[in-house]
Each structure stands twice: as structure tokens, then as C-alpha cells.
Motif scaffolding. Structure first.
Motif, PDB file in Angstrom:
ATOM      1  N   GLY A 229     -51.568  25.087-109.226  1.00  0.00           N
ATOM      2  CA  GLY A 229     -51.287  25.441-110.617  1.00  0.00           C
ATOM      3  C   GLY A 229     -49.910  26.048-110.714  1.00  0.00           C
ATOM      4  O   GLY A 229     -49.291  26.399-109.699  1.00  0.00           O
ATOM      5  N   LYS A 230     -49.443  26.179-111.943  1.00  0.00           N
ATOM      6  CA  LYS A 230     -48.096  26.721-112.154  1.00  0.00           C
ATOM      7  C   LYS A 230     -48.061  28.217-111.797  1.00  0.00           C
ATOM      8  O   LYS A 230     -49.101  28.829-111.575  1.00  0.00           O
ATOM      9  CB  LYS A 230     -47.704  26.528-113.613  1.00  0.00           C
ATOM     10  CG  LYS A 230     -47.666  25.060-114.021  1.00  0.00           C
ATOM     11  CD  LYS A 230     -46.671  24.863-115.156  1.00  0.00           C
ATOM     12  CE  LYS A 230     -46.413  23.393-115.401  1.00  0.00           C
ATOM     13  NZ  LYS A 230     -47.402  22.794-116.325  1.00  0.00           N
ATOM     14  N   ASN A 231     -46.876  28.786-111.817  1.00  0.00           N
ATOM     15  CA  ASN A 231     -46.722  30.230-111.541  1.00  0.00           C
ATOM     16  C   ASN A 231     -47.549  31.042-112.538  1.00  0.00           C
ATOM     17  O   ASN A 231     -47.664  30.683-113.697  1.00  0.00           O
ATOM     18  CB  ASN A 231     -45.257  30.658-111.680  1.00  0.00           C
ATOM     19  CG  ASN A 231     -44.360  30.079-110.591  1.00  0.00           C
ATOM     20  OD1 ASN A 231     -43.279  29.596-110.863  1.00  0.00           O
ATOM     21  ND2 ASN A 231     -44.817  30.126-109.362  1.00  0.00           N
ATOM     22  N   GLY A 232     -48.104  32.131-112.039  1.00  0.00           N
ATOM     23  CA  GLY A 232     -48.792  33.071-112.930  1.00  0.00           C
ATOM     24  C   GLY A 232     -50.114  32.596-113.505  1.00  0.00           C
ATOM     25  O   GLY A 232     -50.587  33.151-114.495  1.00  0.00           O
ATOM     26  N   GLN A 233     -50.743  31.580-112.896  1.00  0.00           N
ATOM     27  CA  GLN A 233     -51.996  31.059-113.465  1.00  0.00           C
ATOM     28  C   GLN A 233     -53.251  31.682-112.834  1.00  0.00           C
ATOM     29  O   GLN A 233     -54.338  31.592-113.390  1.00  0.00           O
ATOM     30  CB  GLN A 233     -52.055  29.531-113.309  1.00  0.00           C
ATOM     31  CG  GLN A 233     -50.917  28.799-114.006  1.00  0.00           C
ATOM     32  CD  GLN A 233     -50.857  29.107-115.493  1.00  0.00           C
ATOM     33  OE1 GLN A 233     -51.841  28.977-116.215  1.00  0.00           O
ATOM     34  NE2 GLN A 233     -49.701  29.570-115.953  1.00  0.00           N
ATOM     35  N   GLY A 234     -53.098  32.276-111.637  1.00  0.00           N
ATOM     36  CA  GLY A 234     -54.260  32.929-111.022  1.00  0.00           C
ATOM     37  C   GLY A 234     -54.602  32.437-109.622  1.00  0.00           C
ATOM     38  O   GLY A 234     -55.692  32.719-109.108  1.00  0.00           O
ATOM     39  N   LYS A 235     -53.668  31.760-108.963  1.00  0.00           N
ATOM     40  CA  LYS A 235     -53.951  31.230-107.613  1.00  0.00           C
ATOM     41  C   LYS A 235     -54.128  32.345-106.596  1.00  0.00           C
ATOM     42  O   LYS A 235     -55.108  32.387-105.857  1.00  0.00           O
ATOM     43  CB  LYS A 235     -52.813  30.290-107.160  1.00  0.00           C
ATOM     44  CG  LYS A 235     -52.590  29.113-108.070  1.00  0.00           C
ATOM     45  CD  LYS A 235     -51.444  28.244-107.620  1.00  0.00           C
ATOM     46  CE  LYS A 235     -50.097  28.959-107.585  1.00  0.00           C
ATOM     47  NZ  LYS A 235     -49.617  29.428-108.895  1.00  0.00           N
ATOM     48  N   THR A 236     -53.143  33.251-106.568  1.00  0.00           N
ATOM     49  CA  THR A 236     -53.254  34.357-105.609  1.00  0.00           C
ATOM     50  C   THR A 236     -54.471  35.223-105.946  1.00  0.00           C
ATOM     51  O   THR A 236     -55.196  35.684-105.067  1.00  0.00           O
ATOM     52  CB  THR A 236     -51.965  35.201-105.599  1.00  0.00           C
ATOM     53  OG1 THR A 236     -50.870  34.333-105.328  1.00  0.00           O
ATOM     54  CG2 THR A 236     -52.012  36.281-104.524  1.00  0.00           C
ATOM     55  N   SER A 237     -54.701  35.390-107.260  1.00  0.00           N
ATOM     56  CA  SER A 237     -55.860  36.194-107.684  1.00  0.00           C
ATOM     57  C   SER A 237     -57.162  35.599-107.152  1.00  0.00           C
ATOM     58  O   SER A 237     -58.081  36.332-106.781  1.00  0.00           O
ATOM     59  CB  SER A 237     -55.933  36.246-109.209  1.00  0.00           C
ATOM     60  OG  SER A 237     -54.735  36.763-109.714  1.00  0.00           O
TER      61      SER A 237
ATOM     62  N   PHE B 290     -55.310  42.221-100.118  1.00  0.00           N
ATOM     63  CA  PHE B 290     -54.090  42.096 -99.315  1.00  0.00           C
ATOM     64  C   PHE B 290     -52.855  42.385-100.172  1.00  0.00           C
ATOM     65  O   PHE B 290     -51.744  42.334 -99.704  1.00  0.00           O
ATOM     66  CB  PHE B 290     -53.988  40.715 -98.661  1.00  0.00           C
ATOM     67  CG  PHE B 290     -54.297  39.565 -99.581  1.00  0.00           C
ATOM     68  CD1 PHE B 290     -53.500  39.288-100.669  1.00  0.00           C
ATOM     69  CD2 PHE B 290     -55.403  38.765 -99.336  1.00  0.00           C
ATOM     70  CE1 PHE B 290     -53.779  38.238-101.514  1.00  0.00           C
ATOM     71  CE2 PHE B 290     -55.697  37.702-100.188  1.00  0.00           C
ATOM     72  CZ  PHE B 290     -54.886  37.434-101.277  1.00  0.00           C
ATOM     73  N   ARG B 291     -53.083  42.680-101.489  1.00  0.00           N
ATOM     74  CA  ARG B 291     -51.943  42.908-102.367  1.00  0.00           C
ATOM     75  C   ARG B 291     -51.763  44.359-102.764  1.00  0.00           C
ATOM     76  O   ARG B 291     -50.680  44.779-103.140  1.00  0.00           O
ATOM     77  CB  ARG B 291     -52.133  42.119-103.674  1.00  0.00           C
ATOM     78  CG  ARG B 291     -51.650  40.727-103.597  1.00  0.00           C
ATOM     79  CD  ARG B 291     -51.166  40.260-104.940  1.00  0.00           C
ATOM     80  NE  ARG B 291     -52.238  39.778-105.797  1.00  0.00           N
ATOM     81  CZ  ARG B 291     -52.020  38.951-106.814  1.00  0.00           C
ATOM     82  NH1 ARG B 291     -50.813  38.538-107.087  1.00  0.00           N
ATOM     83  NH2 ARG B 291     -53.017  38.546-107.557  1.00  0.00           N
ATOM     84  N   THR B 292     -52.861  45.096-102.763  1.00  0.00           N
ATOM     85  CA  THR B 292     -52.775  46.469-103.254  1.00  0.00           C
ATOM     86  C   THR B 292     -53.733  47.376-102.499  1.00  0.00           C
ATOM     87  O   THR B 292     -54.778  46.922-102.043  1.00  0.00           O
ATOM     88  CB  THR B 292     -53.107  46.513-104.762  1.00  0.00           C
ATOM     89  OG1 THR B 292     -53.121  47.870-105.183  1.00  0.00           O
ATOM     90  CG2 THR B 292     -54.469  45.908-105.064  1.00  0.00           C
TER      91      THR B 292
HETATM   92  N1  LIG Z   1     -55.259  43.369-113.131  1.00  0.00           N
HETATM   93  C1  LIG Z   1     -54.881  42.303-113.804  1.00  0.00           C
HETATM   94  N2  LIG Z   1     -55.558  41.907-114.911  1.00  0.00           N
HETATM   95  C2  LIG Z   1     -55.183  40.809-115.595  1.00  0.00           C
HETATM   96  N3  LIG Z   1     -54.155  40.028-115.259  1.00  0.00           N
HETATM   97  C3  LIG Z   1     -53.452  40.368-114.155  1.00  0.00           C
HETATM   98  C4  LIG Z   1     -53.792  41.504-113.369  1.00  0.00           C
HETATM   99  N4  LIG Z   1     -52.922  41.589-112.345  1.00  0.00           N
HETATM  100  C5  LIG Z   1     -52.085  40.553-112.481  1.00  0.00           C
HETATM  101  N5  LIG Z   1     -52.389  39.815-113.569  1.00  0.00           N
HETATM  102  C6  LIG Z   1     -51.730  38.596-114.067  1.00  0.00           C
HETATM  103  O1  LIG Z   1     -52.482  37.502-113.625  1.00  0.00           O
HETATM  104  C7  LIG Z   1     -51.662  36.338-113.606  1.00  0.00           C
HETATM  105  C8  LIG Z   1     -51.962  35.530-112.376  1.00  0.00           C
HETATM  106  O2  LIG Z   1     -51.396  36.167-111.238  1.00  0.00           O
HETATM  107  P1  LIG Z   1     -51.384  35.476-109.808  1.00  0.00           P
HETATM  108  O3  LIG Z   1     -50.614  36.342-108.932  1.00  0.00           O
HETATM  109  O4  LIG Z   1     -52.764  35.136-109.429  1.00  0.00           O
HETATM  110  O5  LIG Z   1     -50.593  34.128-110.151  1.00  0.00           O
HETATM  111  P2  LIG Z   1     -50.263  32.890-109.223  1.00  0.00           P
HETATM  112  O6  LIG Z   1     -50.958  31.702-109.791  1.00  0.00           O
HETATM  113  O7  LIG Z   1     -50.529  33.215-107.819  1.00  0.00           O
HETATM  114  O8  LIG Z   1     -48.704  32.724-109.489  1.00  0.00           O
HETATM  115  P3  LIG Z   1     -47.463  32.413-108.489  1.00  0.00           P
HETATM  116  O9  LIG Z   1     -47.426  30.933-108.339  1.00  0.00           O
HETATM  117  O10 LIG Z   1     -46.310  32.902-109.268  1.00  0.00           O
HETATM  118  O11 LIG Z   1     -47.685  33.153-107.229  1.00  0.00           O
HETATM  119  C9  LIG Z   1     -50.248  36.839-113.748  1.00  0.00           C
HETATM  120  O12 LIG Z   1     -49.807  36.561-115.057  1.00  0.00           O
HETATM  121  C10 LIG Z   1     -50.357  38.341-113.523  1.00  0.00           C
HETATM  122  O13 LIG Z   1     -49.397  39.050-114.240  1.00  0.00           O
END
Ligand SMILES: Nc1ncnc2c1ncn2[C@@H]1O[C@H](COP(=O)(O)OP(=O)(O)OP(=O)(O)O)[C@@H](O)[C@H]1O
Ligand SMILES: [Mg+2]
Length: 359
Positions: free
Chosen positions: A30-38, A52-54
């Protein structure tokens, strides 16, 4: 052992959903900021109770949420099992097959290794980061170490308290001091043995995967020089006693496992100061692979492996090599990436925290 599914509530930007996994490779793009790392953070959190992030678990919760949960289903020896983690009012609760359990019992039910861009900090940051990392990794395959470490931290606190209060001449201090020496020696011995084993694997992996002309070593740097590990108890006792005045002056214990460090050496040079960024990433990856072997050796079972943002680590040739490696070992893998890559996997697209499974 492999994960069959996950369910989560109030984790980062993820929209609560049930998701079923492949027992081989699961690929989230998925694109940046979509929730992959989450997403992979949710998996890691559900297994370990940590991120592993906080280090502040509150950050994992969706903004303004007061509670959150992760539920993980897995298969072990053909049996369906589950673990769950509930976080509410700053407290964590752990469950195994729906029964509440203590963290000690929860810990290590499933073994997991993550490989994320921030891991490079392991080389670059402070000794405490490396200590925490190795303590956690050793604990994953050695439960005795985990309990010793817990005890060590309690005893260190007590010793420091007596030092601060200048109660070093009391009988009770002597008892805790002896215990401190004993448990410190045991911890140093386990660390020493672990590092000695893992450095061999590390070197082999690095040469096999990245560069067969380079030697990679991991060195254990205890706070006191120990020439012969068999004599660690006596050496440590002697040095600790001679340091007592210094400890009294500073008001805390200046030597011991709480001050140990670890060093990566590539071709004889400290990686921290001399390796390129690409080399550092490869060093860490080789380390993570070596850990797999350590876990298999102890637990007779491969861990789950998570790779965040694979494209940022490896070019396409190395990506293929790395994926081949996991395939050969029949390991369950979770990969995230901004781009889909051409491999045999179960694909999930992530958009605004929603997972779309592809068939
Ligand atoms: N506690 C939180 N509650 C809600 N949203 C959050 C929280 N912490 C981070 N986010 C947001 O969740 C979104 C997804 O973050 P994540 O790091 O999962 O993206 P990603 O898909 O891994 O992006 P990238 O490709 O840039 O690494 C981001 O917009 C981030 O700002
Ligand atoms: Mg990310």
C-alpha cells in the motif's frame, strides 16, 4: 507453528477486522501512511506485548482511545490455539485459549523476529538498546535467563539503595552483595555463551547472503574484563569489591551486567564507525537470521518472521534471495512494501487502515 489469523481493536489507524493468513508468505502492500507498519506492529504486539516502534504502549492505541486489543489465532502441532492481549487504563491483560494468564506464561508462547528499518539503531545507538535487544532475544530461547534477569534487576535496585544510603557495612548489604555477584556472573556467562554461538552463525550467514570475502563478528563487551569465563564469579567479585568506594561516591553500582555492551565488527572494524548504510542493514539482517537458528535449536520450532518495508532494505535481486531463503526453511513470513513484488504469496492491499485480501 504458524499464525492463522488476527483481529484487532483500536490499534493505530487500523480499522478493526478479522484477517486470515497464509501459513507461508503474507504480503501487505500500500501507499505511504496507509497502515502497513501498523499491521505488523499489531502482530508483534499481540505476540510479545511490546512494540518495535515505541516503548510507550499508549502510542499504539488509536488516537484518543482508552483501550485496545489484539487477538491472534495460531496452529501448533495441528491444534488450533489463540492468545489475546487487552490493554486498558495503562494495564495489559494476557489470555491463552481465552483464559487469563500472567505475562511470564504468555511470553514465548509464539516466537517472533522482526526486521524493520529502525533496526539499524541497534548498531548506532546506546549500549542499553543493544542490551535490551539481546536480553529479549536470549530470553526468547532461554526462559531461565528471563527469570534471572528479572531477579537481577530487583537485586540491583536493592544494592543501589543500600549504596545510596551508605549501608554498605550492614549484614543485609553483604547478603544482597553476594547475591548480586552470583546472579551477575550467571548473566554474564549466559550472555557470553549466547554471543559465542551466535557470532559463528552470524558470520556464516553474512558470507552466504551478502559477501563471502568479509568476516563479521559480534563481540560481547562486559563491564569488567574477563579473561576466562569459568572464573567470572571470582573476577567479578574482586573487581566489584575494589570499586566499592567509587560506587559509594557516585551512589550507584558502576559495574555489572547493567553496563555491558556488544559490538559488531566487519572485517575487524567496528561497524558503528566504519560500515556503509547498506552494510549495516546486511549486518542486522544476518543477525536476525542467526537468531532464527538459535530459536530453532532451543525450541525445535521456527519463529514467525516480520519484514517491514522490504524494498527499503534490499534491491530486487536481494529481495528474491531473501524470500527464497525463507521459502526453503518453510517459515511463515509477513512482509510489507509500498510496491507489490513478483513472488508466490498471499497478497493484502492496505488502504486507510483497511485490509483487502486478494484472491
Ligand atoms: N496511534 C495512532 N492512531 C491513529 N493513527 C496513527 C497512530 N499512530 C500513527 N498513526 C497514523 O497511521 C497511519 C499509518 O501509519 P503506518 O506507519 O502504519 O503507515 P505505513 O503504511 O507503514 O506507511 P509508510 O509506507 O510510510 O511506512 C499514518 O498516517 C500515521 O500517522
Ligand atoms: Mg511503514
Amino acid at each position: 507453528m504458524y499464525l492463522t489469523g488476527i483481529n484487532y481493536l483500536n490499534i493505530r489507524n487500523l480499522i478493526s477486522a478479522k484477517c486470515l493468513f497464509s501459513k507461508k508468505i503474507n504480503f501487505f502492500y500500500g501507499k505511504n501512511g496507509q497502515g502497513k507498519t501498523s499491521l505488523i506492529e499489531a502482530i508483534y504486539f499481540g505476540i510479545t506485548g511490546k512494540s518495535f516502534r515505541t516503548s510507550n504502549i499508549k502510542n499504539i492505541l488509536k488516537y484518543n482511545a482508552k483501550s485496545g486489543a489484539v487477538f491472534i489465532q495460531y496452529t501448533e502441532k495441528d491444534m488450533e490455539k489463540n492468545i489475546a492481549l487487552n490493554y486498558k487504563n495503562g494495564k495489559k491483560e494476557y489470555f491463552y485459549n481465552k483464559n487469563k494468564i500472567m505475562y511470564d506464561e504468555f511470553f514465548g508462547k509464539i516466537n517472533v523476529i522482526s526486521f524493520i528499518p529502525d533496526d539499524i539503531n541497534l548498531i548506532m545507538s546506546s549500549p542499553s538498546t543493544r542490551r535490551n535487544f539481546f536480553d529479549y532475544e536470549i530470553s526468547q530461547s532461554n526462559f531461565t535467563y528471563y527469570s534471572k534477569l528479572k531477579e537481577f534487576n530487583q537485586i540491583l535496585k536493592i544494592r543501589n539503595k543500600y549504596i545510596k544510603e551508605r549501608k554498605h557495612k550492614t549484614d543485609i548489604f553483604k547478603i544482597y552483595n553476594d547475591k548480586f555477584i552470583e546472579i551477575s556472573s550467571e548473566i554474564m556467562e549466559i550472555r557470553y555463551e549466547y554471543i559465542n554461538k551466535i557470532t559463528v552463525l552470524l558470520n556464516l550467514n553474512y558470507r552466504k547472503l551478502f559477501n563471502n570475502k568479509t568476516e563479521l563478528y559480534l563481540k560481547y563487551i562486559p563491564s569488567v574484563e574477563i579473561v576466562n569465563i569459568k572464573e567470572v564469579h571470582n573476577i567479578f567479585q574482586e573487581i566489584l569489591n575494589t570499586q566499592l568506594e567509587k560506587d559509594l561516591y557516585y551512589g550507584y553500582t558502576s559495574i555489572g551486567p547493567q553496563k555491558d555492551d556488544f559490538m559488531f565488527l566487519l572485517s575487524g572494524l567496528e561497524s558503528k564507525n566504519f560500515s556503509s548504510e547498506g552494510e549495516k542493514r546486511s549486518v542486522i539482517f544476518a543477525l536476525k537470521i542467526a537468531e532464527i537458528d538459535m530459536i530453532i535449536k532451543e525450541k525445535k520450532e521456527a519463529p514467525i518472521f516480520l519484514i517491514d518495508d522490504i524494498i527499503s532494505f534490499f534491491d530486487s535481486e536481494r529481495q528474491k534471495k531473501v524470500i527464497e531463503y525463507f521459502k526453503k526453511r518453510n517459515m511463515q513470513l509477513f512482509i510489507t512494501s509500498t510496491e507489490k513484488i513478483d513472488i508466490d504469496a498471499k497478497f493484502f492491499k492496505i488502504e486507510e487502515g483497511v485490509l483487502y485480501e486478494e484472491y
